[in-house]
Write a protein that holds these residues in place. Structure first.
Motif, short mmCIF file in Angstrom:
data_model
loop_
_atom_site.label_atom_id
_atom_site.label_comp_id
_atom_site.label_asym_id
_atom_site.label_seq_id
_atom_site.Cartn_x
_atom_site.Cartn_y
_atom_site.Cartn_z
N LYS A 182 4.94 -17.62 55.12
CA LYS A 182 4.38 -16.09 54.57
C LYS A 182 4.03 -16.38 53.01
CE LYS A 182 5.20 -14.11 58.46
NZ LYS A 182 4.05 -13.52 59.27
N ASP A 183 4.68 -17.22 52.43
CA ASP A 183 4.61 -17.24 50.76
C ASP A 183 3.11 -18.00 50.57
OD1 ASP A 183 5.57 -19.82 52.23
OD2 ASP A 183 5.70 -20.77 50.25
N LEU A 184 2.56 -18.70 51.67
CA LEU A 184 1.15 -19.20 51.41
C LEU A 184 0.09 -17.96 51.85
CD1 LEU A 184 1.62 -22.70 52.58
CD2 LEU A 184 1.51 -22.12 50.27
N GLY A 185 0.67 -17.24 52.60
CA GLY A 185 -0.47 -16.45 53.31
C GLY A 185 -1.63 -17.02 54.04
N GLY A 186 -2.67 -16.19 54.23
CA GLY A 186 -3.77 -16.79 54.87
C GLY A 186 -3.27 -16.37 56.34
N ASP A 187 -4.21 -16.83 57.56
CA ASP A 187 -4.41 -16.56 58.64
C ASP A 187 -3.36 -17.27 59.32
OD1 ASP A 187 -6.59 -14.40 59.20
OD2 ASP A 187 -7.91 -15.84 58.09
N GLY A 200 -2.44 -29.15 50.88
CA GLY A 200 -1.47 -29.33 49.39
C GLY A 200 -2.14 -28.12 48.59
N PRO A 201 -1.50 -28.04 47.55
CA PRO A 201 -1.99 -26.85 46.62
C PRO A 201 -3.35 -27.00 45.87
CG PRO A 201 0.25 -27.57 46.01
CD PRO A 201 -0.24 -28.37 47.00
N ASP A 202 -3.69 -28.45 45.70
CA ASP A 202 -4.97 -28.56 45.16
C ASP A 202 -6.28 -28.30 46.27
OD1 ASP A 202 -3.90 -29.29 42.53
OD2 ASP A 202 -4.07 -31.37 42.93
N VAL A 203 -5.82 -28.82 47.28
CA VAL A 203 -6.77 -28.66 48.41
C VAL A 203 -6.98 -27.19 48.85
CG1 VAL A 203 -7.18 -29.20 50.90
CG2 VAL A 203 -6.23 -30.98 49.28
N ASP A 204 -5.72 -26.41 48.54
CA ASP A 204 -5.94 -25.10 49.11
C ASP A 204 -6.70 -24.34 48.16
OD1 ASP A 204 -4.18 -25.33 51.15
OD2 ASP A 204 -2.45 -24.94 50.19
N ARG A 205 -6.61 -24.67 46.87
CA ARG A 205 -7.31 -23.94 45.62
C ARG A 205 -8.95 -24.21 45.99
NH1 ARG A 205 -2.82 -24.78 42.48
NH2 ARG A 205 -3.24 -27.01 41.96
N ALA A 206 -9.09 -25.79 46.17
CA ALA A 206 -10.51 -25.71 46.50
C ALA A 206 -11.23 -24.97 47.60
CB ALA A 206 -10.82 -27.38 46.72
N TRP A 207 -10.47 -24.82 48.77
CA TRP A 207 -10.95 -24.07 49.70
C TRP A 207 -11.02 -22.60 49.47
CZ3 TRP A 207 -13.52 -25.10 54.04
CH2 TRP A 207 -13.38 -26.34 54.51
N ASP A 208 -10.20 -22.11 48.75
CA ASP A 208 -10.15 -20.84 48.05
C ASP A 208 -11.42 -20.59 47.49
OD1 ASP A 208 -7.82 -19.98 49.40
OD2 ASP A 208 -6.71 -20.54 47.63
N ALA A 209 -11.77 -21.26 46.73
CA ALA A 209 -12.88 -21.33 45.56
C ALA A 209 -14.33 -20.92 46.56
CB ALA A 209 -13.02 -22.26 44.82
#
Length: 276
Positions: free
Chosen positions: A190-195, A115-124
């Motif tokens: 593709k909208d989320l990007g990443g590998d 989810g968006p919150d989890v993705d932001r935590a990992w991006d950080a």
């Protein structure tokens, strides 16, 4: 024919030889008992002082070593160089005791799930970290290839080599595995990007997964965490119908402060132009 030469002992020689024996006991010529006694006494006094000096020297050395051991921090570059390979990030390394809040069943971690919150935590922690530039001297100390990509910082005009920090690559790999677990949420997005979102087919994705599994395996075996955990009953699990003893992973670890490493990395981020 009579010999022309005869060995004739000198009277003085004979007297000297006779003086070396007295009542069948060998004595050094010209030394009486008083002189020998005085010399031995003097030697004993000097020997006592010599022993005292040696003991004092040993005591001072042990005291100095003990003092240095107590005042030396594990974060000191000199100490780090004895237990770790060289890194330009040594000044950022700070050790601290941490207890991992790792429950048998994860629910509250901001890094679990999707989810968006989890993705932001990992991006950080994994993705929002710039590459850095190392100098020629640092490249040599690190033992890296002279064929490494050379870059020029347009702000300073200095030449160096593009470099990244291992911990961010390892976290990037772990995040990739998380996204593959929740492939339906990420694959082809593709909208989320990443590998995972940008993978060119399943074979491309699995090739990246194998790379990341290997990278994490190598690091875990290299670090060889020797922390020890026990097993116990968890009442909260029993309330959920989960029986039996489970590992208690909430144990102490001596950790390098991640925020300090991340700050150093991003403070030293470099823009670059590639050398053609």
């Amino acid at each position: 024919m009579p010999s022309l030469y005869h060995s004739v002992p000198l009277d003085e020689e004979q007297q000297n030889l006779n003086g070396l024996h007295e009542k069948g006991t060998w004595r050094p010529l010209g030394l009486d008992r008083h002189v020998i006694s005085t010399t031995a006494s003097s030697f004993q006094k000097h020997w006592v002082w010599l022993v005292h000096a040696m003991l004092l020297s040993v005591s001072m050395t042990l005291f100095a070593l003990s003092f240095c051991a107590k005042t030396t921090s594990p974060s000191d570059p000199g100490f780090l160089s004895q237990i770790a390979t060289y890194s330009p990030l040594f000044p950022a390394v700070k050790y601290e005791l941490q207890k991992f809040p790792l429950a048998p069943v994860m629910k509250d971690s901001p890094y679990a799930g999707y989810g968006p919150d989890v993705d932001r935590a990992w991006d950080a922690i994994a993705n929002d970290n710039a590459d850095i530039m190392i100098t020629e001297e640092e490249r040599i100390k690190l033992g890296l290839s002279p064929d490494s990509l050379r870059i020029q910082d347009p702000k300073t005009g200095k030449w160096g080599y593009r470099a990244g920090v291992e911990v961010f690559h390892q976290l990037h790999c772990l995040n990739l595995l998380r996204q593959v677990v929740y492939k339906d949420e990420y694959y082809g997005r593709k909208d989320l990007g990443g590998d995972v979102g940008d993978a060119e087919g399943i074979e491309d994705l699995l090739g990246h997964v194998d790379h990341c599994i290997e990278a994490i395996r190598e690091n875990l075996m290299c670090q060889g965490d020797v922390g020890v955990f026990t097993f116990k009953l968890f009442p909260e699990l029993a309330d959920q119908g989960i029986e039996g003893e489970w590992p208690d992973f909430s144990i102490n670890h001596m950790c390098r402060n991640f925020d300090s490493i991340k700050k150093w990395n991003n403070d030293h981020a470099a823009a670059w132009d590639h050398n053609a």
